[in-house]
Design a protein around this motif. Structure first.
Motif, mmCIF file in Angstrom:
data_model
loop_
_atom_site.group_PDB
_atom_site.id
_atom_site.type_symbol
_atom_site.label_atom_id
_atom_site.label_comp_id
_atom_site.label_asym_id
_atom_site.label_seq_id
_atom_site.Cartn_x
_atom_site.Cartn_y
_atom_site.Cartn_z
ATOM 1 N N LYS A 2 85.357 51.271 68.016
ATOM 2 C CA LYS A 2 86.567 50.648 68.547
ATOM 3 C C LYS A 2 87.328 49.830 67.681
ATOM 4 O O LYS A 2 88.418 49.730 67.799
ATOM 5 N N ASP A 3 86.596 49.241 66.690
ATOM 6 C CA ASP A 3 87.294 48.489 65.581
ATOM 7 C C ASP A 3 88.241 49.382 64.623
ATOM 8 O O ASP A 3 89.253 49.114 64.539
ATOM 9 N N ASP A 4 87.786 50.556 64.469
ATOM 10 C CA ASP A 4 88.481 51.538 63.820
ATOM 11 C C ASP A 4 89.828 51.929 64.508
ATOM 12 O O ASP A 4 91.051 51.922 63.918
ATOM 13 N N GLU A 5 89.575 52.202 65.961
ATOM 14 C CA GLU A 5 90.939 52.403 66.639
ATOM 15 C C GLU A 5 91.874 51.145 66.664
ATOM 16 O O GLU A 5 93.130 51.326 66.585
ATOM 17 N N THR A 6 91.253 50.160 66.575
ATOM 18 C CA THR A 6 92.115 48.721 66.940
ATOM 19 C C THR A 6 92.677 48.576 65.548
ATOM 20 O O THR A 6 94.102 48.262 65.704
ATOM 21 N N VAL A 7 92.209 49.231 64.496
ATOM 22 C CA VAL A 7 92.927 49.012 63.065
ATOM 23 C C VAL A 7 94.016 50.021 63.141
ATOM 24 O O VAL A 7 95.146 49.390 62.407
ATOM 25 N N ARG A 8 93.700 50.992 63.564
ATOM 26 C CA ARG A 8 94.834 52.280 63.460
ATOM 27 C C ARG A 8 95.955 51.455 64.343
ATOM 28 O O ARG A 8 97.232 51.824 63.798
ATOM 29 N N GLN A 9 95.838 50.964 65.404
ATOM 30 C CA GLN A 9 96.840 50.834 66.399
ATOM 31 C C GLN A 9 97.655 49.444 65.556
ATOM 32 O O GLN A 9 99.018 49.561 65.776
ATOM 33 N N ALA A 10 96.939 48.736 64.859
ATOM 34 C CA ALA A 10 97.698 47.488 64.195
ATOM 35 C C ALA A 10 98.468 47.924 63.325
ATOM 36 O O ALA A 10 99.483 47.535 63.058
#
Length: 80
Positions: A2-10
């Motif tokens: 989930k953190d990886d997806e959040t980083v990509r979105q940011a």
């Protein structure tokens, strides 16, 4: 995961802002440098009075020197 997806979105959001010109550091830095230069050049003083202009420049320069001295003194006190 989930953190990886959040980083990509940011990163996508930051890239989008950068493309739109909303997050460009260069204009901000140029504006800040221009503001500081104008302050120390006494652009806000009366342009007709040369003594006021030079007095303002000298006073602001001395204030900067005093600030630097105070900052060095304070750092010296912390390092003791």
């Amino acid at each position: 995961m989930k953190d990886d997806e959040t980083v990509r979105q940011a990163k996508r959001a930051l890239d989008r802002l950068g493309e739109e010109g909303g997050l460009s550091a260069t204009p901000v830095m140029k504006s800040a440098a221009s503001s500081v230069r104008d302050h120390f050049a006494a652009r806000d003083a009366d342009g007709d009075d040369k003594i006021e202009i030079w007095g303002t420049r000298i006073a602001r320069g001395l204030a900067l020197v005093a600030f630097a001295g105070l900052l060095m003194w304070m750092i010296g006190q912390v390092w003791r």
